[in-house]
Scaffold this motif. Structure first.
Motif, PDB file in Angstrom:
ATOM      1  N   UNK A   1      19.530 -39.102  24.027  1.00 14.76           N
ATOM      2  CA  UNK A   1      20.788 -39.202  23.281  1.00 14.76           C
ATOM      3  C   UNK A   1      21.683 -37.986  23.514  1.00 14.76           C
ATOM      4  N   UNK A   2      22.944 -38.155  23.174  1.00 11.97           N
ATOM      5  CA  UNK A   2      23.912 -37.073  23.317  1.00 11.97           C
ATOM      6  C   UNK A   2      23.447 -35.825  22.562  1.00 11.97           C
ATOM      7  N   UNK A   3      23.539 -34.692  23.227  1.00  9.78           N
ATOM      8  CA  UNK A   3      23.189 -33.426  22.584  1.00  9.78           C
ATOM      9  C   UNK A   3      21.729 -33.039  22.688  1.00  9.78           C
ATOM     10  N   UNK A   4      20.900 -33.863  23.363  1.00  4.52           N
ATOM     11  CA  UNK A   4      19.464 -33.550  23.410  1.00  4.52           C
ATOM     12  C   UNK A   4      19.143 -32.460  24.435  1.00  4.52           C
TER      13      UNK A   4
ATOM     14  N   UNK B   1      21.102 -37.511  35.648  1.00  7.87           N
ATOM     15  CA  UNK B   1      21.171 -37.507  34.190  1.00  7.87           C
ATOM     16  C   UNK B   1      21.962 -38.712  33.687  1.00  7.87           C
ATOM     17  N   UNK B   2      21.455 -39.373  32.662  1.00  2.00           N
ATOM     18  CA  UNK B   2      22.168 -40.524  32.101  1.00  2.00           C
ATOM     19  C   UNK B   2      21.827 -40.677  30.625  1.00  2.00           C
ATOM     20  N   UNK B   3      22.668 -41.403  29.917  1.00  5.45           N
ATOM     21  CA  UNK B   3      22.412 -41.655  28.510  1.00  5.45           C
ATOM     22  C   UNK B   3      21.335 -42.691  28.316  1.00  5.45           C
ATOM     23  N   UNK B   4      21.450 -43.750  29.116  1.00  8.71           N
ATOM     24  CA  UNK B   4      20.592 -44.867  28.759  1.00  8.71           C
ATOM     25  C   UNK B   4      19.664 -45.278  29.892  1.00  8.71           C
ATOM     26  N   UNK B   5      18.529 -45.786  29.442  1.00 13.04           N
ATOM     27  CA  UNK B   5      17.447 -46.067  30.363  1.00 13.04           C
ATOM     28  C   UNK B   5      17.751 -47.172  31.358  1.00 13.04           C
ATOM     29  N   UNK B   6      18.582 -48.138  30.943  1.00 13.67           N
ATOM     30  CA  UNK B   6      18.822 -49.256  31.855  1.00 13.67           C
ATOM     31  C   UNK B   6      19.532 -48.758  33.110  1.00 13.67           C
ATOM     32  N   UNK B   7      20.361 -47.721  32.950  1.00 16.47           N
ATOM     33  CA  UNK B   7      21.097 -47.211  34.099  1.00 16.47           C
ATOM     34  C   UNK B   7      20.190 -46.485  35.089  1.00 16.47           C
TER      35      UNK B   7
END
Ligand SMILES: Nc1ncnc2c1ncn2[C@@H]1O[C@H](COP(=O)(O)OP(=O)(O)OP(=O)(O)O)[C@@H](O)[C@H]1O
Ligand SMILES: [Mg+2]
Length: 322
Positions: free
Chosen positions: A43-46, A206-212
């Motif tokens: 998530x954002x900020x992790x 680096x990405x937010x979401x796993x599907x990407x």
């Protein structure tokens, strides 16, 4: 056995803020092998961008070791680091903010060559810039234009050409497609893949979401509040997630098959991500975890290999292994 290109060992990056220490990255270890794409999600900020910047020493680390090609780069002097810097590059999330609006494409892409005095004459450098532009699907006519004359996807190509200028071995791709239209995302990903093959590049993606990252990455690490929660091969992480946090992240991704989707439990993450300032002992995820036991509040779980090539930091991990 193949040696890793990069071994990050217990990397920490703390920022001093008014109220104490902001532990953006708090003891992270992983390897990246030559030619692979290592995905980093959370998530954002992790702390994903901070990991990316710290491992190429754009940020000075608070602690830890970063072995690159057999050498701890955190021990290199400034001048040694300057030389080494050519091997690492970074591609940024926002192609609008990351290119200097007052420079032409030729100046932007040629700047690293100038800084490192790679070419003797202007002509030689200019030829190299044109070659780089062609590599990323742009051409000679683009060289004298300014960033605002390009679309988001084209700007990201300019950023990629610049990153390639010094023939790096390793590139941190910090959400390189998040700001782009969905229709353009695949083109940029395909370009990155092509370049990887052509030049044997190694990526931290680096990405937010796993599907990407699933399709792009060979292995994926899942971060939460400055720590690595789970790490496995892409498919394995997708099919057999073990950590409750990864399970929750995955449950938010819709599956195109309605039968599977119907049978799946949607896990809603309760509560907000806690503050990384002066975090307490214990598992960082404890307040949002539906499987937490008293121990999770007291002792920070160690990050360990729970089955072959599959690492997690969870006291109850063994119970969740399928
Ligand atoms: N230079 C800085 N000074 C102080 N705090 C910082 C600095 N850079 C990052 N942080 C803090 O460190 C934490 C991690 O930030 P980081 O940018 O690495 O997260 P991220 O996972 O990349 O988030 P996003 O997905 O939004 O890009 C955040 O709490 C952020 O506020
Ligand atoms: Mg970031």
């Amino acid at each position: 056995m193949v040696e890793p290109l990069i071994s990050a060992r217990n990397i920490k990056k703390y920022f001093n803020v008014g109220k104490g220490k902001l532990k953006a990255v708090d003891g992270i270890s992983f390897d990246i092998y030559p030619g692979e794409t290592f995905g980093l999600v959370g998530e954002s900020g992790c702390g994903k961008s901070t990991v990316g910047r710290t491992i190429i020493r754009l940020y000075e680390p608070t602690d830890g070791e970063l072995i690159f090609d057999g050498k701890n780069i955190y021990e290199l002097s400034h001048s040694e680091m300057r030389e080494k810097r050519r091997d690492f590059q970074m591609i940024f999330q926002d192609p609008y903010a990351s290119l200097n609006p007052r420079m032409t494409v030729e100046e932007i892409v040629g700047e690293p060559l100038e800084i490192h005095h790679i070419y003797k004459s202007y002509k030689e450098r200019s030829n190299r810039v044109i070659q780089l532009l062609k590599l990323v699907g742009l051409n000679e006519e683009h060289a004298l234009r300014f960033p605002h004359e390009f679309s988001g996807g084209q700007r990201q190509r300019i950023g990629i050409a610049r990153a390639l200028a010094l023939n790096p071995k390793f590139i941190v791709c910090d959400e390189p497609i998040s700001a782009l239209d969905v229709s353009i995302q695949a083109q940029v990903v395909n370009l990155l893949k092509e370049l990887q093959k052509k030049f044997g590049l190694t990526y931290l993606f680096i990405a937010h979401d796993l599907s990407m990252v699933r399709y792009i990455s060979d292995r994926v690490g899942v971060m939460y509040l400055g720590q690595m929660m789970e790490l496995a091969k892409s498919e394995e992480l997708y099919i057999n997630p073990i950590h409750p946090y990864t399970m929750a992240l995955l449950s938010a991704i819709p599956i195109p098959d309605p039968d599977i989707q119907r049978g799946r439990k949607r896990i809603v993450l309760e509560g907000d991500v806690p503050s990384p300032i002066n975090p307490k002992e214990g598992c960082r995820f404890v307040d949002r975890c539906s499987h937490a036991i008293p121990k999770c509040n007291e002792i920070t779980p160690t990050f360990e290999e729970i089955k072959k090539d599959h690492f997690i930091a969870c006291h109850r991990g063994k119970e969740f292994v399928k």
